[in-house]
Design a protein around this motif. Structure first.
Motif, PDB file in Angstrom:
ATOM      1  N   THR A 170      -1.163  15.058  21.071  1.00 58.23           N
ATOM      2  CA  THR A 170      -1.005  15.917  22.247  1.00 58.23           C
ATOM      3  C   THR A 170       0.100  15.461  23.188  1.00 58.23           C
ATOM      4  O   THR A 170       0.549  16.238  24.036  1.00 58.23           O
ATOM      5  N   GLY A 171       0.539  14.205  23.066  1.00 61.20           N
ATOM      6  CA  GLY A 171       1.484  13.646  24.031  1.00 61.20           C
ATOM      7  C   GLY A 171       2.901  14.165  23.870  1.00 61.20           C
ATOM      8  O   GLY A 171       3.319  14.604  22.797  1.00 61.20           O
ATOM      9  N   LYS A 172       3.653  14.116  24.959  1.00 63.71           N
ATOM     10  CA  LYS A 172       5.061  14.501  24.960  1.00 63.71           C
ATOM     11  C   LYS A 172       5.883  13.265  24.615  1.00 63.71           C
ATOM     12  O   LYS A 172       5.928  12.300  25.382  1.00 63.71           O
ATOM     13  N   LEU A 173       6.539  13.281  23.456  1.00 65.78           N
ATOM     14  CA  LEU A 173       7.221  12.104  22.940  1.00 65.78           C
ATOM     15  C   LEU A 173       8.723  12.118  23.209  1.00 65.78           C
ATOM     16  O   LEU A 173       9.422  11.164  22.867  1.00 65.78           O
ATOM     17  N   SER A 174       9.233  13.188  23.804  1.00 71.75           N
ATOM     18  CA  SER A 174      10.634  13.218  24.222  1.00 71.75           C
ATOM     19  C   SER A 174      10.773  14.183  25.386  1.00 71.75           C
ATOM     20  O   SER A 174       9.939  15.079  25.577  1.00 71.75           O
ATOM     21  N   ASN A 175      11.832  13.984  26.149  1.00 69.44           N
ATOM     22  CA  ASN A 175      12.132  14.864  27.278  1.00 69.44           C
ATOM     23  C   ASN A 175      13.644  14.862  27.471  1.00 69.44           C
ATOM     24  O   ASN A 175      14.215  13.881  27.949  1.00 69.44           O
ATOM     25  N   ALA A 184       6.587   1.482  21.395  1.00 68.39           N
ATOM     26  CA  ALA A 184       6.604   2.310  22.607  1.00 68.39           C
ATOM     27  C   ALA A 184       6.005   3.683  22.325  1.00 68.39           C
ATOM     28  O   ALA A 184       5.402   4.296  23.210  1.00 68.39           O
ATOM     29  N   MET A 185       6.144   4.151  21.091  1.00 69.08           N
ATOM     30  CA  MET A 185       5.548   5.426  20.716  1.00 69.08           C
ATOM     31  C   MET A 185       4.157   5.246  20.115  1.00 69.08           C
ATOM     32  O   MET A 185       3.204   5.882  20.547  1.00 69.08           O
ATOM     33  N   HIS A 186       4.043   4.375  19.122  1.00 70.78           N
ATOM     34  CA  HIS A 186       2.838   4.368  18.285  1.00 70.78           C
ATOM     35  C   HIS A 186       2.278   2.962  18.084  1.00 70.78           C
ATOM     36  O   HIS A 186       1.963   2.574  16.955  1.00 70.78           O
ATOM     37  N   VAL A 187       2.157   2.187  19.162  1.00 72.27           N
ATOM     38  CA  VAL A 187       1.583   0.861  19.013  1.00 72.27           C
ATOM     39  C   VAL A 187       0.210   0.980  18.343  1.00 72.27           C
ATOM     40  O   VAL A 187      -0.602   1.830  18.687  1.00 72.27           O
ATOM     41  N   MET A 188      -0.021   0.140  17.328  1.00 72.20           N
ATOM     42  CA  MET A 188      -1.274   0.191  16.574  1.00 72.20           C
ATOM     43  C   MET A 188      -1.712  -1.218  16.215  1.00 72.20           C
ATOM     44  O   MET A 188      -0.910  -2.166  16.233  1.00 72.20           O
ATOM     45  N   GLY A 189      -3.003  -1.377  15.913  1.00 72.89           N
ATOM     46  CA  GLY A 189      -3.508  -2.674  15.500  1.00 72.89           C
ATOM     47  C   GLY A 189      -2.870  -3.113  14.191  1.00 72.89           C
ATOM     48  O   GLY A 189      -2.362  -2.289  13.428  1.00 72.89           O
TER      49      GLY A 189
END
Length: 295
Positions: A170-175, A184-189
């Protein structure tokens, strides 16, 4: 690469504290900690889990998994016998992994589920070593010895951050001419070992999208600010379109795998296993067979 850039293009030790869009040109303006203001035409936030750029895009804040990771190196006086292979083992509530750097240097980590509250705030290296060694004491001696004889000054302990998969959906990933990549976009374990790989995929796809959107001879192009803004914006939209489902899949698989490892509820564990079977077919390495294409 650096030699091809203007002399003051690269700045070291600069912390970005805020980002705003120029109302006239719609290009981003960076405010640095030392008071310097930089007007940028292209802004790609690769600034990790606590990304200022992600906050500027109003992405939801990453969350902390109930897990801590101790990382370190061990140097051997004579060649070790571990070969060149990555090794990982799970035992009770801990995960241990090692990967040889060369025939005398080994990198290792210990994942601690539900660590005590003061563990992450303690920076004493001997204390960190004790935490790691106590957690692997019952494992085979070749594992416990790695921690016991580690290079003390190489030790670190950190919490494990992740971004909810549905926030990526749902997030806005560019503007405009501002976007994010990597953690910064998809930090994951670290449960799939794909965080760094996904960042490299981002770089390839983003470079390809930008190249395809730019004029063939950009230096001599008479493109106006407005036209340049539109081209970069289009490139970012294509980049996000290509990457979104891939990183949602990785983040979801990592999130469910992490829950299985850290939850104390057998019901939650069963549900997570069922979801992994339904969503990913029980193939635990299918995510590694991905081709992001060429530059």
């Amino acid at each position: 690469m650096a030699s091809k850039l203007p002399s003051e293009s690269i700045r070291f030790g600069c912390k970005v504290v805020a980002v705003k869009l120029d109302h006239t040109t719609s290009f981003p303006i960076l405010f640095l900690e030392d008071g310097i203001i930089i007007k940028a035409k292209v802004l790609i936030g690769c600034d990790g889990s606590d990304s200022i750029i992600a906050k500027s895009l109003q992405l939801k804040e990453p969350k902390v998994f109930p897990m801590a990771a101790v990382r370190g190196f061990t140097t051997y006086q004579s060649p070790h016998s571990f070969g060149t292979y990555f090794f990982r083992i799970r035992y009770k509530s801990i995960t241990f992994g090692r990967i040889p750097i060369n025939d005398k240097l080994v990198h290792w980590f210990v994942g601690l589920a539900n660590p005590a509250g003061d563990h992450l705030s303690r920076k004493d290296l001997n204390f960190i070593k004790k935490i790691a060694f106590d957690s692997v004491r019952e494992l085979p001696s070749e594992i416990s010895e790695i921690v016991k004889h580690c290079d003390l000054d190489s030790l670190s302990i950190h919490c494990v951050w992740y971004r909810h998969p549905w926030h990526l959906f749902t997030g806005k990933l560019s503007n405009g001419t501002m976007t994010v990549a990597g953690d910064a976009m998809h930090v994951m374990g670290p449960f799939l070992g794909q965080g760094g790989s996904a960042g490299l995929e981002d770089a390839i796809v983003l470079a390809r999208c930008l190249t395809q959107a730019m004029p063939s001879n950009l230096e001599n192009s008479s493109s106006s600010h407005s036209n340049l803004h539109k081209r970069i914006d289009a490139a970012y939209r294509n980049y996000i379109k290509e990457r979104r489902l891939r990183v949602i899949r990785l983040s979801t698989q990592s999130y469910l795998t992490g829950l299985i490892m850290t939850t104390k509820s057998w019901i939650v564990r069963v549900i997570c296993v069922a979801l992994l079977m339904v969503l990913f077919g029980g193939n635990t390495i299918s995510h590694t067979r991905f081709n992001c294409g060429l530059l």
